[in-house]
Design a protein around this motif. Sequence first.
Motif, PDB file in Angstrom:
ATOM      1  N   ILE A   4       0.942  -1.297   0.078  1.00  0.00           N
ATOM      2  CA  ILE A   4      -0.147  -0.042  -0.002  1.00  0.00           C
ATOM      3  C   ILE A   4       0.816   1.101  -0.057  1.00  0.00           C
ATOM      4  O   ILE A   4       2.078   1.240   0.691  1.00  0.00           O
ATOM      5  CB  ILE A   4      -1.151   0.012   1.243  1.00  0.00           C
ATOM      6  N   LYS A   7       0.379   7.457   0.323  1.00  0.00           N
ATOM      7  CA  LYS A   7      -0.639   8.311   0.156  1.00  0.00           C
ATOM      8  C   LYS A   7      -2.081   7.537   0.272  1.00  0.00           C
ATOM      9  O   LYS A   7      -3.111   8.145   0.701  1.00  0.00           O
ATOM     10  CB  LYS A   7      -0.648   8.673  -1.444  1.00  0.00           C
ATOM     11  N   GLN A   8      -2.065   6.107  -0.140  1.00  0.00           N
ATOM     12  CA  GLN A   8      -3.300   5.510   0.047  1.00  0.00           C
ATOM     13  C   GLN A   8      -3.495   5.230   1.609  1.00  0.00           C
ATOM     14  O   GLN A   8      -4.796   5.347   1.972  1.00  0.00           O
ATOM     15  CB  GLN A   8      -3.192   4.014  -0.512  1.00  0.00           C
ATOM     16  N   GLU A  11      -5.341   8.642   2.601  1.00  0.00           N
ATOM     17  CA  GLU A  11      -6.702   8.774   2.322  1.00  0.00           C
ATOM     18  C   GLU A  11      -7.392   8.008   3.027  1.00  0.00           C
ATOM     19  O   GLU A  11      -8.499   8.532   3.497  1.00  0.00           O
ATOM     20  CB  GLU A  11      -6.644   8.359   0.761  1.00  0.00           C
TER      21      GLU A  11
END
Length: 98
Positions: A4, A7-8, A11
């Motif tokens: 992962i 940034k994910q 979010e």
Amino acid sequence: MNVITAKQVEELIKEGKTLNLIDVREADEVEAGKIPGAVNIPLGLIEFRMNELDKTKDYIIVCRSGARSGRATQFLESYGFKVKNMTSGMLAWEGSVE
């Protein structure tokens, strides 16, 4: 290995998701800042503290650059844990720290 991006992860946190983050950096590295809510278990202690983890939960493993967390991810996967390596680690993290 499941991965992962930083940034994910950021979010997911913004969406209010509850994440199980394990920071495998050394304590002095974590003192400089960690992702809020992350639990520090240095890589060298993972083997001895994995009994604290729940195999029914999903974990995201974090380090400085993604190398140590990659090793921790592979190790925990071999014991049946559901884990993802946060690629590029804290070097790529742009979110808040505590």
